[in-house]
Design a protein around this motif. Structure first.
Motif, PDB file in Angstrom:
ATOM      1  N   LEU A   5       0.878  -1.136   0.018  1.00 23.67           N
ATOM      2  CA  LEU A   5      -0.022   0.028  -0.073  1.00 23.67           C
ATOM      3  C   LEU A   5       1.043   1.114  -0.041  1.00 23.67           C
ATOM      4  O   LEU A   5       0.757   2.226  -0.747  1.00 23.67           O
ATOM      5  N   ARG A  29      -0.163  12.494   5.625  1.00 28.52           N
ATOM      6  CA  ARG A  29      -1.054  12.496   6.687  1.00 28.52           C
ATOM      7  C   ARG A  29      -1.717  11.112   6.935  1.00 28.52           C
ATOM      8  O   ARG A  29      -2.265  10.586   5.748  1.00 28.52           O
ATOM      9  N   ASP A  30      -1.715  10.520   8.240  1.00 26.02           N
ATOM     10  CA  ASP A  30      -2.431   9.258   8.472  1.00 26.02           C
ATOM     11  C   ASP A  30      -3.862   9.495   8.157  1.00 26.02           C
ATOM     12  O   ASP A  30      -4.541  10.455   8.277  1.00 26.02           O
ATOM     13  N   ILE A  31      -4.561   8.577   7.462  1.00 29.29           N
ATOM     14  CA  ILE A  31      -6.029   8.660   7.223  1.00 29.29           C
ATOM     15  C   ILE A  31      -6.850   8.617   8.416  1.00 29.29           C
ATOM     16  O   ILE A  31      -7.954   8.954   8.080  1.00 29.29           O
ATOM     17  N   ASN A  86       5.698   0.911  14.913  1.00 31.05           N
ATOM     18  CA  ASN A  86       4.936  -0.308  15.389  1.00 31.05           C
ATOM     19  C   ASN A  86       5.719  -1.390  14.531  1.00 31.05           C
ATOM     20  O   ASN A  86       5.731  -1.219  13.349  1.00 31.05           O
ATOM     21  N   GLY A  92       1.807  -4.480  16.514  1.00 28.56           N
ATOM     22  CA  GLY A  92       0.627  -3.592  15.882  1.00 28.56           C
ATOM     23  C   GLY A  92       0.800  -3.369  14.666  1.00 28.56           C
ATOM     24  O   GLY A  92       0.163  -2.377  14.241  1.00 28.56           O
ATOM     25  N   THR A  94       0.330  -2.745  10.961  1.00 26.23           N
ATOM     26  CA  THR A  94      -0.742  -3.406  10.089  1.00 26.23           C
ATOM     27  C   THR A  94      -0.025  -3.248   8.435  1.00 26.23           C
ATOM     28  O   THR A  94      -0.646  -3.672   7.620  1.00 26.23           O
ATOM     29  N   VAL A  95       0.713  -2.099   8.093  1.00 21.48           N
ATOM     30  CA  VAL A  95       1.167  -1.944   6.644  1.00 21.48           C
ATOM     31  C   VAL A  95       2.607  -2.358   6.966  1.00 21.48           C
ATOM     32  O   VAL A  95       3.598  -1.762   7.530  1.00 21.48           O
ATOM     33  N   HIS A  99       7.637   2.577   8.588  1.00 24.03           N
ATOM     34  CA  HIS A  99       7.089   3.937   8.793  1.00 24.03           C
ATOM     35  C   HIS A  99       7.202   4.194  10.264  1.00 24.03           C
ATOM     36  O   HIS A  99       7.169   3.611  11.003  1.00 24.03           O
ATOM     37  N   HIS A 101       5.357   6.854  12.744  1.00 20.90           N
ATOM     38  CA  HIS A 101       4.218   8.009  13.223  1.00 20.90           C
ATOM     39  C   HIS A 101       4.776   8.933  14.078  1.00 20.90           C
ATOM     40  O   HIS A 101       5.479   8.900  15.033  1.00 20.90           O
TER      41      HIS A 101
HETATM   42  P1  5GP Z   1       0.681   0.378  11.708  1.00 24.06           P
HETATM   43  O1  5GP Z   1      -0.397   0.194  12.189  1.00 24.06           O
HETATM   44  O2  5GP Z   1       1.252  -0.094  10.551  1.00 24.06           O
HETATM   45  O3  5GP Z   1       1.958   1.128  12.368  1.00 24.06           O
HETATM   46  O4  5GP Z   1       0.105   1.846  11.037  1.00 24.06           O
HETATM   47  C1  5GP Z   1      -0.306   2.005   9.898  1.00 24.06           C
HETATM   48  C2  5GP Z   1      -1.095   3.408   9.594  1.00 24.06           C
HETATM   49  O5  5GP Z   1      -1.465   3.526   8.050  1.00 24.06           O
HETATM   50  C3  5GP Z   1      -2.281   3.613  10.196  1.00 24.06           C
HETATM   51  O6  5GP Z   1      -2.251   4.420  11.159  1.00 24.06           O
HETATM   52  C4  5GP Z   1      -3.324   3.609   9.382  1.00 24.06           C
HETATM   53  O7  5GP Z   1      -4.420   4.557   9.699  1.00 24.06           O
HETATM   54  C5  5GP Z   1      -2.771   4.307   8.093  1.00 24.06           C
HETATM   55  N1  5GP Z   1      -3.266   3.930   6.850  1.00 24.06           N
HETATM   56  C6  5GP Z   1      -3.690   2.835   6.594  1.00 24.06           C
HETATM   57  N2  5GP Z   1      -4.216   2.920   5.166  1.00 24.06           N
HETATM   58  C7  5GP Z   1      -3.737   4.169   4.775  1.00 24.06           C
HETATM   59  C8  5GP Z   1      -4.254   4.807   3.711  1.00 24.06           C
HETATM   60  O8  5GP Z   1      -4.639   4.229   2.746  1.00 24.06           O
HETATM   61  N3  5GP Z   1      -3.756   6.387   3.537  1.00 24.06           N
HETATM   62  C9  5GP Z   1      -3.158   6.904   4.707  1.00 24.06           C
HETATM   63  N4  5GP Z   1      -3.047   8.193   4.639  1.00 24.06           N
HETATM   64  N5  5GP Z   1      -3.124   6.167   5.755  1.00 24.06           N
HETATM   65  C10 5GP Z   1      -3.235   4.775   5.849  1.00 24.06           C
END
Ligand code: 5GP
Ligand code: ZN
Length: 113
Positions: A5, A29-31, A86, A92, A94-95, A99, A101
């Motif tokens: 993604l 920016r986070d969605i 993460n 935790g 998810t992507v 990255h 935050h």
């Molecule tokens: P993780 O949980 O992997 O540390 O963080 C993944 C972050 O990516 C989450 O805070 C989630 O809100 C953000 N996120 C997931 N999909 C998208 C997207 O399509 N666009 C944006 N801008 N943020 C996303």
């Protein structure tokens, strides 16, 4: 990597609200923001997670943190901010593209987990 993604966001195949870009780093920016300012900062090169940082790619992590300082300044985070990574299932993540935050714009919770 084609299925990633964040790689698709970097190439522009998926839209985002971009806040910063240079040769090595991309930020948007986070969605689903968890604070008034919630920016994701990542290396353009696909690294799956912090667990895979080593001597061949750690310079990209340094570039991320150089960018974080610039972004924090541009976002007006003069009173501080938090940087979170993460890593993996228990962390935790998810992507699966490394990255960081960057959270700020208010006094954040003192709880780390
Ligand atoms: P993780 O949980 O992997 O540390 O963080 C993944 C972050 O990516 C989450 O805070 C989630 O809100 C953000 N996120 C997931 N999909 C998208 C997207 O399509 N666009 C944006 N801008 N943020 C996303
Ligand atoms: Zn990726």
């Amino acid at each position: 990597m084609n299925d990633c993604l964040f790689c698709k966001i970097i190439t522009g195949d998926i839209p985002c609200s971009k806040v910063y870009e240079d040769e090595f780093v991309f930020a948007f920016r986070d969605i689903n923001p968890q604070a008034p300012v919630h920016v994701l900062v990542l290396p353009k090169e696909h690294i799956c997670c912090a667990d895979k940082i080593d001597g061949t790619n750690s310079h990209l992590v340094a570039k991320c943190f150089e960018a974080i300082a610039k972004i924090a300044s541009a976002e007006g985070l003069t009173n501080g901010y938090r940087v979170i990574n993460n890593c993996g299932e228990d962390g935790g993540q998810t992507v699966k593209h490394l990255h960081f935050h960057v959270l700020g714009g208010e006094k954040l919770s003192e709880k780390m987990a």
